[in-house]
Write a protein that holds these residues in place. Structure first.
Motif: not given
Lengths: 164, 324, 498
Positions: A26, A30-31, A33, B72, B76, B79, B104, B106, B159, C177, C180-182, C185-189, C191, C194, C197-198
């Protein structure tokens, strides 16, 4: 009837190995940058590191568990009676139903149902007391619902047909 | 026989439900309303949400309760709100973070996936702040410095938030900063004070005391017009740069809500914002804000303009900052 | 100074009333698993809008002090921490209760909660500006170092089985993890769900791992015909004797310092300091093997630290206007809506209110002490309520708490998920505390590593060349070696004695 599971440690390690593989896979989605400076310490770095460490640790534990298997006999704790298993599964089922139907029927109704059934599930054989369970369910759920929604003005799941 | 009874019951239940729906439009509201705020408790958005909720409770006769859903960058909350029933008992408030989340990526939703009711307030605005010994006194000087010393000055951003938009906009003007992700406004202020950052964006109330003690100085205001309480701070637009984001508080209903309900809410809000002296005094005292209102039609125009601005740099927002 | 504060309080006598109400309600919120001090403060914030500033603050501070302290009650009596700040109190509090020493655990916990609060408040009053100026110097590199040190404590926490402890810690970090990456802000794990995401909230992890697991464990105990009720416990005086209390003096001071330091650093708070203090106490004890089986020092360490963090968190709030955690962020809001902006000028502009806050904090501590001791006999009665009645009600309260976090049913589902995870882990004898530590600290570690690197333009050596972080990292590396040695040595000595 009694269920013994001597291999649960081994199964756990295998599950962990599968988990670490899933995390690794998974992480690829992850995107990333192009960051300012260090190019490999990005959003994927940590998850990859964790999956690798988890895999390694699980393998070590697997090795240890196999060694333990041959050495010591099954202990009392690994024994689960049939009654306990039924109760555990029942608890998980009613918790799942509670969560799933919370938005449809609202907090008040679902909590009353849940408490009632959960008390029944947890009560030892000789001490099952249905009236007490019912009263407890209604009073506790009602009190909590009114306290939080009316006094503390918090919002709890409420179905469209509820007047308050 | 049994089937017949079942069908009759179903039919009458359906009729009752339909009638109840028709009834609600006319005598809305009949029970308490939930107002979702996408910012956490204690901040200026949350405060404004609670203020408008308090006075709406008086106007509408039913309690309006504020719920905070954070995370988010407001995605969130959006949503959770989007899929709510459109009976008018769930409302949403957000500001420009809605657009930055959309641009962005999100959030997959934008303002037009909801029903804007009106704009009921305006935040104090964010300003560009540097330490007082920074070799520039306005945004032009800032950009010049960043061009002369590429990558030397650390710009704190979050971000997907408005600070990210600002970083991208400044980069478009030629400035080259070392953009360091820094989290919330409080973290950025700490960073600047502790010397870990050189340039930040922050809300005026957060840093005004530091300006008074002489530690910080303000280079420009990011809103589209000057703050009535801090009229000496010129805006970036006045300084010649087409960069701005306005913290206007927008009230939304779920898409498909009865227009009669929307009109009723809009009228109530308008009354509060334009006439209620108590409300005006309270928001001034807390966050130095003055009442501001835009009706439904104007709100939609404003939202379109705001979103377009963010979408214009959408690709850059999503690309991140390139390696130097 | 203090005279102005006293006259301000006298002019607003309702402050005392609201403070007491705050403390009592705070203790209730802190004691009930699922509800926390943060929730209490957030719920009562709008109530304070209509009160004068000093009365409003009296209420909020009372809630804060009561809420942080109340967690020990359910930790000791139910093995479910009432708040994330009382996790470590379970480790020894619960075994003490099972050994019939619930009154000693409660008494010791309450007394040292009080002392810890006092320590933090005294630090706030006298050396706040100095401490704040030091805290300001902590940038990403320093945060990384502090977190790195705290994470190394996982080794000590898992002295039973090092490998399983590390796995638990890694699992915690993996779950943290998700979201959202701190930084980017990309989605991580996530799946593609939605709601994920938090990410997961530490409170849902806590409630799931402890409360739901407790319910599932009880299923097993009931069927095994073990007695579901605990033996009758009587309350002997204060529960803890003066001699026992004094014996903990060094532990108390050390834990208070740990709690204060961690509390001051914005972003890390009571949730971490109690585990850190506990583990340090265990490491430095002459009898580390007693920890986890009912050692008073464990309870004392945990409770002193989390309460000292109250004063600690107030320091950056009042001197810099920067909230140390979510609870103080709400307090900040509570001040701002009255037109009071914390920051460098607050003592000049609102000196009387500031000193009134100090006085209120001190009074709240005393009130908390009194209320908890008065209620102690009542708390112990909880042990007599049959588990099959008590636990279902606790579960729905946990549902309220989980829902109250972010108004999403998803969070209640997360609680259930972590309940299953926790139960499976305890069945297979994996320790839970390292998982919590990994969950809380993993993101902080990663974020600060990346921010520090960005700040230094990719230069790793900066972590070592900067004085504070260099010293801490070096010390941590030595500490890791020392801890592993200790764990191996004690294991060997146990084998030898068998």
């Amino acid at each position: 009837m009694v269920v013994i599971n001597r291999y649960k440690d081994i199964i756990a390690c295998i599950a962990l190995l599968l988990l670490s593989a899933a995390v690794y896979y998974n992480t690829g989605f992850i995107r990333v940058f192009e960051p300012n400076s260090a190019s490999y310490i990005n959003g994927q770095f940590f998850p990859y590191l964790l999956s690798g460490a988890l895999c390694l640790a699980a393998l070590i534990q697997l090795f240890n568990s196999i060694r333990e298997l041959h050495r010591s006999p099954a202990d009392k704790d690994s024994v689960i009676s049939r009654g306990a298993l039924i109760r555990i599964v029942a608890t998980l089922v009613i918790l799942a139903i509670y969560t799933a139907l919370l938005s449809t029927f609202g907090f008040l109704i679902m909590s009353m149902l849940y408490v009632f059934v959960q008390v029944i599930v947890l009560s030892p054989k000789g001490r099952l007391n249905l009236p007490v369970a019912a009263v407890l369910a209604v009073v506790s759920s009602g009190a909590i619902y009114f306290l939080f929604t009316q006094v503390l003005t918090m919002v709890l799941p409420r179905p469209p047909f509820m007047p308050f | 026989m049994k089937l017949h009874r079942l069908l009759t019951f179903a039919a009458s239940a359906g009729l009752a439900l339909a009638l109840s729906q028709a009834a609600t439009a006319a005598d809305y509201p009949t029970k308490s309303i939930e107002l979702i705020c996408s910012m956490s408790a204690g901040g200026d958005s949350d405060f404004n949400a609670r203020e408008i909720a308090k006075y709406l409770t008086q106007e509408l006769g039913q309690s309006v309760v504020v719920t905070n859903i954070t995370g988010g960058g407001s995605a969130v909350a959006t949503d959770e709100f989007i899929h709510s029933p459109n009976d008018g008992y769930r409302l949403y408030m957000n500001h420009s973070s809605l657009h930055s989340a959309t641009a962005f990526g999100i959030s997959e939703y934008a303002w037009y996936d909801m029903e804007p009711i009106d704009i009921f307030g305006r935040g104090t605005g964010e300003v560009i702040v540097v330490a007082s010994d920074f070799p520039a006194t306005d945004v032009k000087g800032l950009i010049e410095e960043a061009k002369k010393n590429p990558g030397k000055y650390r710009f704190g951003y979050n971000a997907g938030a408005t600070s990210h938009y600002l970083a991208v906009s400044l980069a478009n003007e030629g400035a080259v900063f070392n953009n360091v992700s820094t989290g919330s406004a409080a973290d950025r202020v700490v960073g600047l004070k502790g010397g870990h950052l050189d340039v930040i964006v922050a809300g005026i109330p957060n840093i005004i005391d530091y300006v008074k003690t002489g530690e910080f100085k303000i280079l420009g205001n990011c809103a589209s017009m000057r703050s009535p309480f801090y009229p000496d701070i010129s805006t970036l637009i006045e300084q010649g740069y087409n960069i701005s984001f306005d913290p206007t508080y927008v009230l939304y209903a779920v898409k498909g809500t009865d227009p009669a309900i929307i009109a009723k809410l809009d009228a109530a809000v308008k009354k509060i914002v334009s006439e209620n002296k108590e409300y005006a005094a309270e928001i001034e005292k807390a966050f130095q804000q003055s009442p501001y209102y835009e009706d439904t039609a104007k709100t939609k125009e404003t939202l379109k303009v705001q979103l377009d601005k963010f979408m214009a740099v959408k690709d850059q927002l999503r690309a991140g900052f390139s390696k130097k | 100074m203090f005279e102005q504060a006293v006259s301000l309080l006298m002019a607003n006598p309702m402050s005392f009333f609201w403070m007491v109400i705050g403390v009592v309600i705070g203790i209730v919120f802190g004691a009930i698993p699922g509800l926390s001090a943060t929730m209490a403060v957030a719920i009562f914030l709008p109530v304070t809008y209509g009160l004068t500033p000093v009365v409003g603050m009296a209420c909020l501070l009372g809630l804060f002090v009561g809420g942080i302290s109340g967690g020990l009650i359910s930790a000791i009596l139910l093995n479910i921490p009432g708040t994330p700040s009382s996790v470590a109190t379970c480790f020894d509090g619960r075994p003490m209760a099972l050994n019939g020493q619930a009154d000693k655990a409660l008494g010791g916990g309450i007394v040292f909660s009080f002392l810890g609060t006092l320590f933090g408040v005294v630090a706030l009053i006298f050396i706040a500006p100095f401490l704040a100026s030091v805290a300001i110097k902590f940038g990403p590199h320093e945060y990384f170092a502090v977190t790195f040190f705290s994470m190394s404590l996982i080794i000590t926490l898992s002295s039973e089985n090092l490998c399983k402890g590390l796995i638990a810690g890694l699992l915690g970090m993996v779950f943290a993890t998700v979201g959202l990456d701190n930084i980017e802000a990309s989605r991580r794990l996530t799946l593609d769900i939605n709601q994920l995401r938090s990410g997961f909230n530490v409170l849902t992890v806590l409630i799931g791992l402890y409360a739901i697991t407790e319910v599932l464990e009880n299923c097993k105990n009931v069927s095994d015909n073990e007695d579901a009720e605990l033996q009758d416990v009587t309350m002997r005086g204060f529960g803890i004797s003066v001699k026992e209390g004094l014996a903990q003096w060094w532990n108390g001071i050390r834990s208070a310092v740990i709690g204060l330091v961690i509390g001051i650093l914005p972003g890390i708070g009571g949730g971490t300091s109690n585990i850190v203090a506990y583990t340090v106490a265990k490491n430095n004890s002459k009898h580390p093997e007693r920890f986890g089986k009912g050692e008073l020092a464990g309870v004392v360490a945990s409770e002193t630290a989390n309460n000292a963090g109250i004063g600690g968190a107030m320091i950056p709030l009042l001197t810099l206007g920067i909230p140390g955690d979510t609870t103080t962020a709400v307090l900040l809001g509570g001040l701002m809506i009255h037109g009071i902006t914390p920051g460098p000028l607050i003592f000049e502009k609102h000196g009387d209110l500031m000193y009134a806050i100090f006085v209120l904090l001190l009074l709240s501590s005393f009130t908390m002490l009194v209320v908890e001791f008065v209620g102690l006999k009542g708390f112990i009665k909880v042990l007599k309520v049959p588990k099959y009645y008590l636990l279902p009600v606790i579960v729905i309260l946990c549902a309220v708490g989980a829902f109250g976090l972010n108004s999403r049913i998803f969070d209640i589902g997360s609680v259930l998920f972590f309940g299953v995870v926790g139960y499976l882990m305890s069945r297979c004898k994996y320790p839970l505390p390292p998982m919590i530590l990994g969950f809380i600290l993993g993101p902080i570690l990663e974020v600060n590593l990346r921010r520090g690197l960005t700040s230094s333009q990719g230069n790793f050596l900066d972590f070592f060349s900067r004085p504070i972080s260099g010293v801490l990292i070096g010390f941590t590396l030595l500490y890791i070696v020392y801890s592993i040695y200790r764990v191996m040595a004690s294991r060997r000595s146990i084998l030898i004695t068998e």
